[in-house]
Scaffold this motif. Structure first.
Motif: not given
Length: 121
Positions: A71-84
């Protein structure tokens, strides 16, 4: 009030990677835990990964070692990196964010609109 905008889904071959993003905007006083869920056809929605305000994470057993939530709290954003990625990862992915909004004394859960992830050759 609060809008969650997801992006990053698509079609990928088995073994490939995708990165999902979910940005929150609107009347936000504070954001608590952030999470990703998924729902495959004919199945119940399930928790994929979650991240606390402090950065602690937890994952479904099926994605441990392959997916990373951040998460990037400054941008109010959550990410999900999906590999394999595997065929069984095919589903609609939804972000879920706990938000403290004006005039409320507890956090309210908001859902994104969902983004399709298809893993196929």
């Amino acid at each position: 009030q609060v809008q969650l905008v997801e992006s990053g889904g698509g079609l990928v071959q088995p073994g490939g990677s995708l990165r999902l993003s979910c940005a929150a905007s609107g009347s936000i006083l504070s954001i608590g835990p952030m999470a990703w869920y998924r729902q495959a056809p004919g199945k119940q929605r399930e928790l994929v990964a979650a991240v606390s305000l402090g950065g602690s994470t937890n994952y479904a057993d099926s994605v441990k070692g392959r997916f990373t939530i951040s998460r990037d709290n400054a941008k109010n954003t959550v990410y999900l990196q999906m590999n394999s990625l595997k065929a069984e990862d095919t589903a609609v992915y939804y972000c879920n964010v706990d938000v403290l909004i004006p005039l409320e004394y507890s956090y309210t859960k908001f859902w994104g609109q969902g983004t399709q992830v298809t893993v196929s050759s």
